[in-house]
Write a protein that holds these residues in place. Structure first.
Motif, PDB file in Angstrom:
ATOM      1  N   ILE A   1       0.849  -1.193   0.000  1.00 21.28           N
ATOM      2  CA  ILE A   1       0.000   0.000   0.000  1.00 21.28           C
ATOM      3  C   ILE A   1       0.885   1.245   0.000  1.00 21.28           C
ATOM      4  CG2 ILE A   1      -1.860  -1.189   1.222  1.00 21.28           C
ATOM      5  CD1 ILE A   1      -1.119   0.451   3.729  1.00 21.28           C
ATOM      6  N   ARG A   2       0.307   2.365  -0.382  1.00 22.63           N
ATOM      7  CA  ARG A   2       0.968   3.673  -0.282  1.00 22.63           C
ATOM      8  C   ARG A   2       0.016   4.598   0.456  1.00 22.63           C
ATOM      9  NH1 ARG A   2       5.939   4.864  -0.769  1.00 22.63           N
ATOM     10  NH2 ARG A   2       5.542   6.851  -1.757  1.00 22.63           N
ATOM     11  N   MET A   3       0.525   5.253   1.471  1.00 26.38           N
ATOM     12  CA  MET A   3      -0.258   6.228   2.220  1.00 26.38           C
ATOM     13  C   MET A   3       0.604   7.460   2.417  1.00 26.38           C
ATOM     14  SD  MET A   3      -2.079   3.846   5.110  1.00 26.38           S
ATOM     15  CE  MET A   3      -3.272   5.083   5.609  1.00 26.38           C
ATOM     16  N   GLY A   4       0.075   8.608   2.011  1.00 28.43           N
ATOM     17  CA  GLY A   4       0.851   9.824   2.194  1.00 28.43           C
ATOM     18  C   GLY A   4       0.148  11.058   1.657  1.00 28.43           C
ATOM     19  N   PHE A   5       0.915  12.123   1.592  1.00 30.05           N
ATOM     20  CA  PHE A   5       0.416  13.443   1.243  1.00 30.05           C
ATOM     21  C   PHE A   5       1.231  14.023   0.092  1.00 30.05           C
ATOM     22  CE2 PHE A   5      -0.012  12.698   5.783  1.00 30.05           C
ATOM     23  CZ  PHE A   5      -1.330  13.044   6.048  1.00 30.05           C
ATOM     24  N   HIS A   6       0.581  14.822  -0.741  1.00 31.43           N
ATOM     25  CA  HIS A   6       1.328  15.581  -1.739  1.00 31.43           C
ATOM     26  C   HIS A   6       1.892  16.835  -1.066  1.00 31.43           C
ATOM     27  CE1 HIS A   6      -0.743  13.310  -5.050  1.00 31.43           C
ATOM     28  NE2 HIS A   6       0.539  13.246  -5.350  1.00 31.43           N
ATOM     29  N   LEU A   7       3.120  17.143  -1.430  1.00 29.52           N
ATOM     30  CA  LEU A   7       3.762  18.343  -0.913  1.00 29.52           C
ATOM     31  C   LEU A   7       3.355  19.550  -1.755  1.00 29.52           C
ATOM     32  CD1 LEU A   7       7.261  16.748  -0.407  1.00 29.52           C
ATOM     33  CD2 LEU A   7       5.825  17.671   1.417  1.00 29.52           C
TER      34      LEU A   7
END
Length: 146
Positions: A88-94
């Motif tokens: 999975i990928r979990m994160g935020f765009h900068l």
């Protein structure tokens, strides 16, 4: 800030049930819905009800909020029968690469099946995307996202 200060924010409108977006999960603090331009088979957004611009505006006292966002992201994956949490990928765009100026956690699975375009946007080599664990680490260590 006044309640209507973010009237033009699309995610504030979703949070306040002013759109026809299907809410998949919600609680007093967070809302989860599908991304309208999915980068993977499963692509969900977890957003706080409170308007925060982006991950760069987070501070150390937001650690519990980000942890709850991550928990909700994992919960929606489990509810949708995603079993391999190593894929999975979990994160935020900068910023300035955030499409909506309202903090939102991208939750994607399976990461191994993402097309090249999605890999560029959400993959480990993306300079635009910061994983949630890195955000939490930076907040705990520095009190901000670098």
């Amino acid at each position: 800030m006044a309640q209507d200060a973010f009237a033009d924010c699309h995610f504030c409108q979703i949070v306040n049930n002013q759109t026809d977006t299907e809410i998949l999960l919600s609680d007093d603090e967070l809302v989860c819905f599908r991304d309208t331009t999915p980068g993977a088979t499963h692509h969900y957004l977890v957003v706080p009800r409170m308007h925060l611009d982006n991950c760069k505006t987070l501070q150390k006292d937001h650690v519990p909020l980000v942890e709850r966002m991550e928990e909700m992201g994992k919960k929606i994956l489990k509810e949708n029968k995603v079993r391999d949490f190593n894929d999975i990928r979990m994160g935020f765009h900068l910023p300035p690469f955030s499409s909506v100026s309202h903090l939102h956690l991208h939750t994607l699975a399976p990461a191994s099946n993402m097309e090249p375009r999605s890999q560029r946007r959400y993959g480990p080599q993306s300079c635009w995307f910061i994983p949630v664990d890195k955000v939490l680490s930076q907040l705990k260590m520095h009190g901000k996202v670098k």
